[in-house]
Scaffold this active site. Structure first.
Site, PDB file in Angstrom:
ATOM      1  N   THR A 187       1.024  -1.182   0.055  1.00  0.00           N
ATOM      2  CA  THR A 187      -0.162   0.006   0.035  1.00  0.00           C
ATOM      3  C   THR A 187       0.705   1.188  -0.005  1.00  0.00           C
ATOM      4  O   THR A 187       2.231   1.055   0.387  1.00  0.00           O
ATOM      5  CB  THR A 187      -0.892   0.214   1.211  1.00  0.00           C
ATOM      6  OG1 THR A 187      -0.032   0.115   2.391  1.00  0.00           O
ATOM      7  CG2 THR A 187      -1.695  -1.295   1.284  1.00  0.00           C
ATOM      8  N   GLU A 332      -5.893  -3.741  -0.285  1.00  0.00           N
ATOM      9  CA  GLU A 332      -6.368  -4.746   0.640  1.00  0.00           C
ATOM     10  C   GLU A 332      -7.434  -5.738   0.038  1.00  0.00           C
ATOM     11  O   GLU A 332      -7.821  -6.877   0.512  1.00  0.00           O
ATOM     12  CB  GLU A 332      -6.687  -4.408   1.893  1.00  0.00           C
ATOM     13  CG  GLU A 332      -5.442  -3.799   2.802  1.00  0.00           C
ATOM     14  CD  GLU A 332      -5.091  -2.640   2.537  1.00  0.00           C
ATOM     15  OE1 GLU A 332      -5.431  -1.816   1.468  1.00  0.00           O
ATOM     16  OE2 GLU A 332      -4.439  -1.700   3.105  1.00  0.00           O
ATOM     17  N   LYS A 441     -14.294  17.427  10.756  1.00  0.00           N
ATOM     18  CA  LYS A 441     -15.347  17.472  11.922  1.00  0.00           C
ATOM     19  C   LYS A 441     -15.899  19.022  12.079  1.00  0.00           C
ATOM     20  O   LYS A 441     -14.971  19.477  12.815  1.00  0.00           O
ATOM     21  CB  LYS A 441     -14.748  16.780  12.784  1.00  0.00           C
ATOM     22  CG  LYS A 441     -14.392  15.261  12.609  1.00  0.00           C
ATOM     23  CD  LYS A 441     -13.680  14.553  13.705  1.00  0.00           C
ATOM     24  CE  LYS A 441     -13.837  12.956  13.138  1.00  0.00           C
ATOM     25  NZ  LYS A 441     -12.755  12.205  13.259  1.00  0.00           N
ATOM     26  N   TRP A 446     -20.039  15.785  10.650  1.00  0.00           N
ATOM     27  CA  TRP A 446     -19.047  15.373   9.837  1.00  0.00           C
ATOM     28  C   TRP A 446     -19.454  15.961   8.427  1.00  0.00           C
ATOM     29  O   TRP A 446     -20.523  16.020   7.983  1.00  0.00           O
ATOM     30  CB  TRP A 446     -18.946  14.026   9.681  1.00  0.00           C
ATOM     31  CG  TRP A 446     -18.200  13.225  10.626  1.00  0.00           C
ATOM     32  CD1 TRP A 446     -17.857  13.661  11.748  1.00  0.00           C
ATOM     33  CD2 TRP A 446     -17.798  11.600  10.779  1.00  0.00           C
ATOM     34  NE1 TRP A 446     -17.229  12.703  12.730  1.00  0.00           N
ATOM     35  CE2 TRP A 446     -17.372  11.662  12.252  1.00  0.00           C
ATOM     36  CE3 TRP A 446     -18.076  10.749   9.940  1.00  0.00           C
ATOM     37  CZ2 TRP A 446     -16.849  10.318  12.464  1.00  0.00           C
ATOM     38  CZ3 TRP A 446     -17.643   9.449  10.444  1.00  0.00           C
ATOM     39  CH2 TRP A 446     -16.970   9.237  11.609  1.00  0.00           C
TER      40      TRP A 446
HETATM   41  P1  ADP Z   1      -3.854   3.516  -0.422  1.00  0.00           P
HETATM   42  O1  ADP Z   1      -4.871   3.075   0.748  1.00  0.00           O
HETATM   43  O2  ADP Z   1      -2.494   3.042  -0.104  1.00  0.00           O
HETATM   44  O3  ADP Z   1      -3.826   4.915  -0.757  1.00  0.00           O
HETATM   45  P2  ADP Z   1      -5.214   1.999  -2.546  1.00  0.00           P
HETATM   46  O4  ADP Z   1      -4.841   2.028  -3.868  1.00  0.00           O
HETATM   47  O5  ADP Z   1      -5.312   0.772  -2.026  1.00  0.00           O
HETATM   48  O6  ADP Z   1      -3.874   2.687  -1.806  1.00  0.00           O
HETATM   49  O7  ADP Z   1      -6.267   2.802  -2.103  1.00  0.00           O
HETATM   50  C1  ADP Z   1      -7.422   2.541  -1.538  1.00  0.00           C
HETATM   51  C2  ADP Z   1      -8.435   3.875  -1.112  1.00  0.00           C
HETATM   52  O8  ADP Z   1      -8.627   4.465  -2.376  1.00  0.00           O
HETATM   53  C3  ADP Z   1      -9.765   3.421  -0.676  1.00  0.00           C
HETATM   54  O9  ADP Z   1      -9.565   3.002   0.613  1.00  0.00           O
HETATM   55  C4  ADP Z   1     -10.723   4.585  -0.960  1.00  0.00           C
HETATM   56  O10 ADP Z   1     -10.239   5.441   0.191  1.00  0.00           O
HETATM   57  C5  ADP Z   1      -9.862   5.127  -2.009  1.00  0.00           C
HETATM   58  N1  ADP Z   1     -10.688   4.909  -3.495  1.00  0.00           N
HETATM   59  C6  ADP Z   1     -10.659   3.730  -4.094  1.00  0.00           C
HETATM   60  N2  ADP Z   1     -11.756   3.942  -4.944  1.00  0.00           N
HETATM   61  C7  ADP Z   1     -12.608   4.966  -4.643  1.00  0.00           C
HETATM   62  C8  ADP Z   1     -13.684   5.409  -5.365  1.00  0.00           C
HETATM   63  N3  ADP Z   1     -14.262   4.861  -6.270  1.00  0.00           N
HETATM   64  N4  ADP Z   1     -14.403   6.512  -4.673  1.00  0.00           N
HETATM   65  C9  ADP Z   1     -13.648   7.009  -3.645  1.00  0.00           C
HETATM   66  N5  ADP Z   1     -12.355   6.701  -3.031  1.00  0.00           N
HETATM   67  C10 ADP Z   1     -11.923   5.457  -3.439  1.00  0.00           C
END
Ligand code: ADP
Length: 546
Positions: A187, A332, A441, A446
């Site tokens: 990640t 994940e 917040k 929120w």
């Molecule tokens: P990292 O968590 O290390 O930034 P990831 O590529 O695994 O890398 O990112 C996952 C995160 O990306 C999700 O937990 C979410 O916050 C965001 N995410 C993924 N797809 C979407 C989406 N369609 N809309 C909003 N947020 C998204």
């Protein structure tokens, strides 16, 4: 007492995906824009043959099952072969994101204990810069042919084409437990060190089945799939596995992800389905509008990784007749967890109502379960209003991180905390309102930073926007909107605030708007809110004196 069934006990293995494509879609093509320049085209049959040659080469180098093999590479046919040769022989394909800072890349390679690295020409200098710090690496294979081999200070360098061509194309893929590790992806670690997600053959094959379903990405052997999302970013969302499973033609864009190059390759390859993050599609749209070009074959494209603004989904549909499919996921979750497609009975809704649904992050695909909980871990209602921490579970959700004890992100009863904040409606459509650490917040309530950003980018003069919480004496935090204007635009703070009216609750209106030239991004192209918050930590909102 239950009864044992009498079906063949065959493990789900990645080698079977390419095996199927070779046998039943052998003449289907894989088209790649190479780093060397020309377009390369061959078939699944040839790819499978070369994957076997590479597997023999790996064995000859002393690679053993379980060894981690790193890749630092763009989307292309050689990277595809490495995916299958490494996992197929029981080793682990560790894709490394070259956009991370070099010390992080070095940390990741050492943490994974990669024994060999495969590198595209582009990233040879990057590896040269960190070579001294790499502990377990025995050698580096440069993914090119003899004629293009660079001068390099890297120790123990090999040429990919020489290596592959020197070996037999006969290799029997071993059969082993489907729980065997197949690939590894870290990640981006916006806080703390990156964490490794270690996929299995089983999770990968099941994820491929699930994303290929009609109401997920709907893959067919008639499709031409172009993953723009990099193969170093959660296995290009699983498309290099799902495409051979479906027998779909593949098109790989290499290093060129600008609008003109992408459009050119789409037309050349006859691409019907693509996938990438919103910034990629924003670049492509800009190019299409500037040049007046059209799409010859593209019918749909998947967008995820960050929230797709509703305005983008509308533009793709109204101006270009392309269905922009909003999906959600994370490293994940392999990564696809949910996809936003309309349910039966929704076709009669107004265009506005349909668009509001398509802009959500969607409903779980089969295999994934979702819930939202409050700070005390109590489940919240699926009423489209309550928002809380999003938790997921499923056979392609990470159970714990590589070389780490189970941590607070993993519940004992099998749920994983995504770090996202979401609502879920009565039909099961999930909508991300924020990442937990980005939510604003205000007075105990929120405010969704994503909602403010999406509203801002719907304004024709806004290129990109970020909303962050800034300290406020009365409300704890209030929203500050940081905006990049279209070049030449004279959009003012007041003009943009007026645009917000009626689109968000009055108390959500940003307390201030700042125009900037640039916004910070993470290695995966997401807004780097930690940096922005740091930058504006002493910012005094005009409302702070009230
Ligand atoms: P990292 O968590 O290390 O930034 P990831 O590529 O695994 O890398 O990112 C996952 C995160 O990306 C999700 O937990 C979410 O916050 C965001 N995410 C993924 N797809 C979407 C989406 N369609 N809309 C909003 N947020 C998204």
């Amino acid at each position: 007492m239950t009864m044992r069934g009498l079906m063949m006990d065959q493990p789900l293995l990645i080698s079977s995906l390419l095996g199927h494509a070779e046998e039943y879609h052998g003449t289907t093509e894989i088209v790649s824009r190479t780093i060397e320049g020309p377009i390369h085209t061959y078939t699944y049959a040839e790819a499978a043959k070369r994957a076997r040659q590479l597997a023999n080469a790996l064995v000859a180098l002393g690679v053993e099952p379980g060894d981690r093999i790193g890749t630092v590479a763009w989307n292309g046919f050689r990277h595809f072969e490495i995916y299958y040769a490494t996992s197929g022989m029981g080793a682990v394909c560790h894709t490394i994101n070259p956009r991370l800072f070099p010390p992080q890349i070095s940390y990741i390679i050492n943490h994974a204990e990669d024994s060999y690295l495969f590198v595209d020409l582009t990233f040879v200098p990057l590896l040269e810069g960190i070579a001294d710090s790499l502990k377990a690496v025995k050698g580096t294979v440069v993914m090119t042919d003899r004629d293009h081999m660079p001068e390099t200070s890297l120790p123990n360098v090999l040429c990919y084409e020489t290596l592959v061509r020197g070996h037999s194309d006969r290799f029997d893929w071993p059969v082993f437990d489907e729980g065997t590790a197949s690939s590894l992806c870290y990640t981006s670690g916006t806080t703390g060190n990156p964490k490794g997600v270690l996929y299995t053959h089983r999770s990968t094959v099941l994820h491929s089945y699930a994303i290929a379903l009609p109401d997920a990405l709907g893959l067919s052997c008639r499709d031409v799939v172009m993953p723009v999302v990099p193969m170093f970013h959660v296995n290009a969302w699983g498309l290099p596995y799902a495409a051979p499973m479906a027998g779909a033609k593949l098109v790989f864009p290499g290093a060129r992800m600008d609008g003109e190059s992408l459009h050119g390759l789409m037309e050349l390859g006859g691409v019907t389905l693509s996938a990438g993050v919103p910034t990629i599609w924003a670049g492509l749209l800009r190019h299409m509008r500037e040049t007046g070009k059209r799409f010859g074959s593209l019918t749909r494209t998947v967008v995820g990784g960050s929230a797709a603004p509703r305005a983008m989904i509308e533009t793709f549909q109204d101006e270009f007749g392309v269905d922009l499919i909003h999906a959600w996921g994370m490293s994940e979750t392999s990564p696809i967890g949910s996809v936003s497609r309309l349910k039966p009975g929704m076709d009669g809704l107004s265009e506005d109502a349909k668009m509001a649904i398509r802009a959500k992050q969607g409903r779980p695909i089969f295999g994934i379960r979702m819930k939202i909980v409050d700070d005390e871990d109590k489940p919240l209602p699926h009423d489209d209003v309550a928002f809380g921490h999003l938790k997921v579970s499923g056979p392609w959700v990470c159970a714990r991180y590589f070389k780490e004890e189970p941590g607070p992100t993993h519940d004992e009863d099998g749920w994983f905390s995504t770090g996202d904040v979401a609502t879920i409606d009565a039909d099961g459509y999930m909508s991300i309102t924020d990442r937990s650490k980005d939510v604003i917040k205000s007075g105990g309530e929120w405010i969704s930073s994503i909602e403010l950003e999406n509203t801002a980018v719907a304004h024709p003069d806004v290129v990109e926007a970020a909303a962050i919480g800034v300290a406020h004496p009365k409300w704890d935090e209030r929203p500050l909107l940081v905006v990049i204007r279209r070049p030449g635009s004279d959009l003012t703070r007041e003009g943009l605030l007026e645009f917000f009216e009626g689109k968000v609750a009055k108390w959500w209106l940003p307390d201030d708007i700042v125009f900037v030239e640039e916004l910070p991004h993470t290695a995966t192209g997401k807004l780097l809110k930690t940096r922005l918050r740091e930058q504006f930590k002493d910012y005094r909102l005009p409302t702070a004196a009230e």
